[in-house]
Design an enzyme around this catalytic site. Structure first.
Site, mmCIF file in Angstrom:
data_model
loop_
_atom_site.group_PDB
_atom_site.id
_atom_site.type_symbol
_atom_site.label_atom_id
_atom_site.label_comp_id
_atom_site.label_asym_id
_atom_site.label_seq_id
_atom_site.Cartn_x
_atom_site.Cartn_y
_atom_site.Cartn_z
ATOM 1 N N ALA A 162 0.803 -1.224 0.000
ATOM 2 C CA ALA A 162 0.000 0.000 0.000
ATOM 3 C C ALA A 162 0.837 1.276 0.000
ATOM 4 C CB ALA A 162 -0.939 0.013 1.210
ATOM 5 N N ALA A 163 2.129 1.148 -0.237
ATOM 6 C CA ALA A 163 2.999 2.321 -0.108
ATOM 7 C C ALA A 163 2.636 3.429 -1.089
ATOM 8 C CB ALA A 163 4.459 1.909 -0.293
ATOM 9 N N GLY A 164 2.431 3.070 -2.353
ATOM 10 C CA GLY A 164 2.095 4.084 -3.343
ATOM 11 C C GLY A 164 0.759 4.748 -3.064
ATOM 12 N N ASP A 165 -0.226 3.966 -2.637
ATOM 13 C CA ASP A 165 -1.535 4.525 -2.317
ATOM 14 C C ASP A 165 -1.459 5.444 -1.110
ATOM 15 O OD1 ASP A 165 -2.718 3.139 -4.399
ATOM 16 O OD2 ASP A 165 -3.218 1.417 -3.143
#
Length: 285
Positions: free
Chosen positions: A232-235
């Site tokens: 979920a890093a990019g989100d």
């Protein structure tokens, strides 16, 4: 506090952890399994809320066993779910494999997200009243176009995370104020991004770089952490950026990079998204 409307996807993530990802045709033993609510739209909505914004989510769940849990996770995070509709059929799901280095492979099945084919009057009213509209591409593109067009007509800034990357109509790019892409997406989209006034390219552990309408670039250094899962890093980066965009690109980038880094330190999608206090604590070091 920024007012954000997210028009996007919500999935149940089926997360399997392994020492390494299997080769084609190979059967191997996994080390763990978890059901984790996710979806790019839901993740970004929760990230924006935890970073300090007021957030309304516009999306769809199915009539299956996952639907109520998906709604509950948004509600418990403080995201407004009055515009989350229920449709016939399955909710969206994502099959995720995470290896021992925290890298992942993901297969997304749209389910109810694919049924998000129109926006009603209440959806449009929420978009018009917001400071920021945040969209991705896990719902039908015509719905994203309609949301962006209505936002632009009502003075709402449009943030697009064009993922999963695909060819998009010029009419959508014409409505986008801020695009958030990773290096691979930037390379695939190429000159299409030239029409966007503000472009942020994420660089993984190396941070991000901002390009403004005047062509001037602003690098944002990465934040060093112990990586467990990058799912979920990019989100999380995108949600935090949207929540603080009103404070200017430099501050928004610092919040986004810090939040995105913290999201890699825990397993799963929504469970890994940091709170405002966690982000502030690391920012102050």
């Amino acid at each position: 506090m920024a007012r954000i409307v997210v028009v996007g996807s919500i999935n149940m993530d089926l997360v399997t952890t392994v020492r390494r990802r299997p080769e084609p045709g190979e059967t191997m033993s996994g080390e763990g399994f978890a059901l984790v609510p996710g979806g790019k739209g839901s993740n970004q909505a929760i990230a924006a809320r935890r970073a300090g914004a007021e957030v309304t989510f516009v999306g769809a769940v199915g009539d299956d066993v996952f639907a109520e849990e998906l709604r509950r996770v948004l509600h418990d995070a403080g995201v407004r779910v009055s515009r989350l509709r229920r449709v016939d059929g399955p909710s969206g799901v994502a099959a995720i494999v995470v290896d021992g280095n925290g890298e992942n492979s993901i297969i997304v099945v749209g389910g109810a997200n694919s049924r998000m084919t129109e926006l009603d009057d209440a959806d449009l009213e929420a978009i018009a009243a917001a400071d920021v509209l945040l969209c991705q591409l896990e719902i039908p593109v015509p719905t994203v176009v309609a949301a962006a067009r209505h936002a632009r007509a009502n003075g709402t800034a449009v943030v697009l995370n064009p993922s999963p990357v695909q060819e998009l109509p010029a009419e959508l790019w014409a409505e986008v104020d801020i695009a958030v892409v990773n290096e691979g997406e930037a390379a695939q989209l190429g000159s299409a991004l030239d029409a966007v006034p503000h472009v942020i390219t994420t660089l993984g552990a190396d941070g991000a770089i901002y390009r403004g309408p005047d062509g001037i670039t602003l690098p944002q250094p990465g934040v060093r952490v112990n990586v467990v899962d990058t799912t979920a890093a990019g989100d999380t980066f995108t949600g935090a950026l949207a929540a603080h965009w009103h404070e200017g690109p430099e501050i928004a980038l610092a919040w986004a990079s810090t939040a995105g880094a913290l999201a890699t330190t825990k397993l799963g999608a929504s469970a890994s998204i940091p709170t405002r206090s966690e982000i502030e604590r690391l920012l102050s070091r």
